[in-house]
Design an enzyme around this catalytic site. Structure first.
Site, PDB file in Angstrom:
ATOM      1  N   GLN A 193     -11.219   6.884 -14.498  1.00 38.02           N
ATOM      2  CA  GLN A 193     -10.299   7.900 -13.973  1.00 38.02           C
ATOM      3  C   GLN A 193      -9.477   8.539 -15.092  1.00 38.02           C
ATOM      4  OE1 GLN A 193      -7.934   6.115 -10.773  1.00 38.02           O
ATOM      5  NE2 GLN A 193      -9.377   7.045  -9.338  1.00 38.02           N
TER       6      GLN A 193
ATOM      7  N   ASP B 234      -0.839  -0.456 -15.857  1.00 38.54           N
ATOM      8  CA  ASP B 234      -0.397  -0.960 -14.562  1.00 38.54           C
ATOM      9  C   ASP B 234       0.942  -0.317 -14.216  1.00 38.54           C
ATOM     10  OD1 ASP B 234       0.603  -2.467 -12.427  1.00 38.54           O
ATOM     11  OD2 ASP B 234      -0.304  -4.316 -13.170  1.00 38.54           O
TER      12      ASP B 234
ATOM     13  N   GLU C 125      -0.277   8.390  -2.515  1.00 37.18           N
ATOM     14  CA  GLU C 125      -1.259   7.532  -1.828  1.00 37.18           C
ATOM     15  C   GLU C 125      -1.748   6.385  -2.725  1.00 37.18           C
ATOM     16  OE1 GLU C 125      -4.206   9.046   0.796  1.00 37.18           O
ATOM     17  OE2 GLU C 125      -2.876  10.570   1.620  1.00 37.18           O
TER      18      GLU C 125
HETATM   19  C1  LIG Z   1      -6.102   6.678  -3.523  1.00 39.85           C
HETATM   20  S1  LIG Z   1      -6.039   6.811  -5.268  1.00 39.85           S
HETATM   21  C2  LIG Z   1      -4.799   8.099  -5.420  1.00 39.85           C
HETATM   22  C3  LIG Z   1      -4.924   8.806  -6.736  1.00 39.85           C
HETATM   23  C4  LIG Z   1      -3.965   9.940  -6.993  1.00 39.85           C
HETATM   24  N1  LIG Z   1      -2.587   9.522  -6.834  1.00 39.85           N
HETATM   25  C5  LIG Z   1      -4.258  11.153  -6.147  1.00 39.85           C
HETATM   26  O1  LIG Z   1      -3.421  11.497  -5.318  1.00 39.85           O
HETATM   27  O2  LIG Z   1      -5.300  11.773  -6.343  1.00 39.85           O
HETATM   28  C6  LIG Z   1      -5.149   5.318  -5.773  1.00 39.85           C
HETATM   29  C7  LIG Z   1      -4.825   5.248  -7.246  1.00 39.85           C
HETATM   30  O3  LIG Z   1      -3.920   4.165  -7.453  1.00 39.85           O
HETATM   31  C8  LIG Z   1      -4.228   3.591  -8.701  1.00 39.85           C
HETATM   32  N2  LIG Z   1      -3.627   2.251  -8.800  1.00 39.85           N
HETATM   33  C9  LIG Z   1      -3.726   1.234  -7.924  1.00 39.85           C
HETATM   34  N3  LIG Z   1      -3.052   0.154  -8.384  1.00 39.85           N
HETATM   35  C10 LIG Z   1      -2.505   0.518  -9.569  1.00 39.85           C
HETATM   36  C11 LIG Z   1      -1.711  -0.150 -10.536  1.00 39.85           C
HETATM   37  N4  LIG Z   1      -1.339  -1.427 -10.378  1.00 39.85           N
HETATM   38  N5  LIG Z   1      -1.359   0.517 -11.647  1.00 39.85           N
HETATM   39  C12 LIG Z   1      -1.743   1.800 -11.831  1.00 39.85           C
HETATM   40  N6  LIG Z   1      -2.486   2.493 -10.951  1.00 39.85           N
HETATM   41  C13 LIG Z   1      -2.874   1.863  -9.833  1.00 39.85           C
HETATM   42  C14 LIG Z   1      -5.727   3.589  -8.750  1.00 39.85           C
HETATM   43  O4  LIG Z   1      -6.183   3.381 -10.063  1.00 39.85           O
HETATM   44  C15 LIG Z   1      -5.999   4.998  -8.196  1.00 39.85           C
HETATM   45  O5  LIG Z   1      -5.916   5.910  -9.253  1.00 39.85           O
END
Ligand SMILES: C[S@@+](CC[C@H](N)C(=O)[O-])C[C@H]1O[C@@H](n2cnc3c(N)ncnc32)[C@H](O)[C@@H]1O
Length: 264
Positions: A100, A123, A141
């Site tokens: 990503q 993270d 989200e």
């Molecule tokens: C449903 S996607 C949403 C992506 C973006 N916010 C959008 O609206 O297009 C969930 C995102 O949360 C990120 N994510 C989940 N846990 C995370 C963490 N602990 N640290 C950083 N990113 C995280 C995932 O890598 C992914 O990019």
């Protein structure tokens, strides 16, 4: 009996693997904003991912020239929309997925905002910026991936300047009580999307309040899901690769907003 390798995989590794694997399919089907609902100004407004992001930014109180974090930034759609709408803003996007982060960087180059964007594999419980150095922290989200929302909001509060805001636009579990079937659907939703646990808007408000933020929440009056559901269908009217994986996601959820201000 000893645990299998998969049982021992951390939440973060599991989420990174999920998004590394699925992101190219999501981009091909749905574009660069990975959100199941898009915020609209009124019920009959057209569903547009960048317009949804701009509405959220306005709600967050964002102004041009600010330093912004997009926590859980996905492949950079919302981040680029913010940078295009605010031509002097700078942004750090954080995702667990190296695939990503690379796709987000490519998008920023294509949309001519790469000079003000940095996409980091990391993270969101440990944001790669100094204390009190940011004006806005956005979560689009993605808070359902946190195993520890209280820690998540403490971290956001740490990096905000006084007067800055955390802005969450997310899928939340509808308020309990739930029937057994609803509870099962919520857990199935979490399993399907690799979430840790989709909580309620009230739980998020408590966690953000415990982090010292002044919190207000609401359920959005106008959210569209047609674009997201449409992205699951192929031209032949049958589910495409995205749809075959994710069509079965109907759960008792609401689309909610949380604004948490770091008071001076
Ligand atoms: C449903 S996607 C949403 C992506 C973006 N916010 C959008 O609206 O297009 C969930 C995102 O949360 C990120 N994510 C989940 N846990 C995370 C963490 N602990 N640290 C950083 N990113 C995280 C995932 O890598 C992914 O990019």
């Amino acid at each position: 009996m000893s645990a299998s390798i998969d049982d021992r995989e951390s939440d973060a590794a599991r989420i990174a693997r999920f998004y590394d694997g699925w992101s190219p399919t999501f981009v091909a089907a749905a574009g660069h904003t990975f959100q199941s609902g898009l915020v609209k100004a009124q019920a009959d407004a057209h569903e547009d991912p960048d317009a949804s992001t701009r509405l959220c930014a306005a709600q967050a109180g964002m102004r041009d020239g600010e330093q912004v974090i997009d926590a859980g930034c996905g492949v950079g759609g919302p981040a680029c929309a913010l940078l295009q709408a605010y031509p002097r803003a700078t942004l750090v996007g954080v995702t667990l997925s190296p695939v990503q982060a690379a796709l987000a960087q490519q998008l920023a180059l294509k949309r001519r905002v790469a000079d003000r964007a940095q996409f980091v594999v990391g993270d969101y419980h440990a944001l790669p910026v100094d204390p009190a150095s940011c004006d806005r922290v956005f979560f689009f989200e993605c808070t359902g991936y946190s195993p520890d929302p209280a820690r998540l909001y403490r971290e956001a509060a740490r990096v905000l300047r006084p007067g800055g805001t955390v802005y969450v636009k997310d899928v939340f579990a509808k308020p309990p009580p739930w029937t057994e079937a609803e509870a099962a659907k919520l857990r199935a939703f979490d399993a399907l999307w690799a979430c840790v646990r989709t909580g309620t808007l009230d739980e998020a408000a408590s966690a953000a309040g415990a982090a010292g933020l002044e919190v207000r929440t609401r359920v959005y009056p106008h959210v569209g899901t047609a674009r997201f559901l449409g992205a699951m269908m192929g031209d032949d009217g049958r589910p495409n690769a995205f749809g075959r994986g994710f069509l079965d996601t109907l759960a008792p959820i609401v689309f909610g907003e949380l604004i948490g201000e770091k008071t001076p």
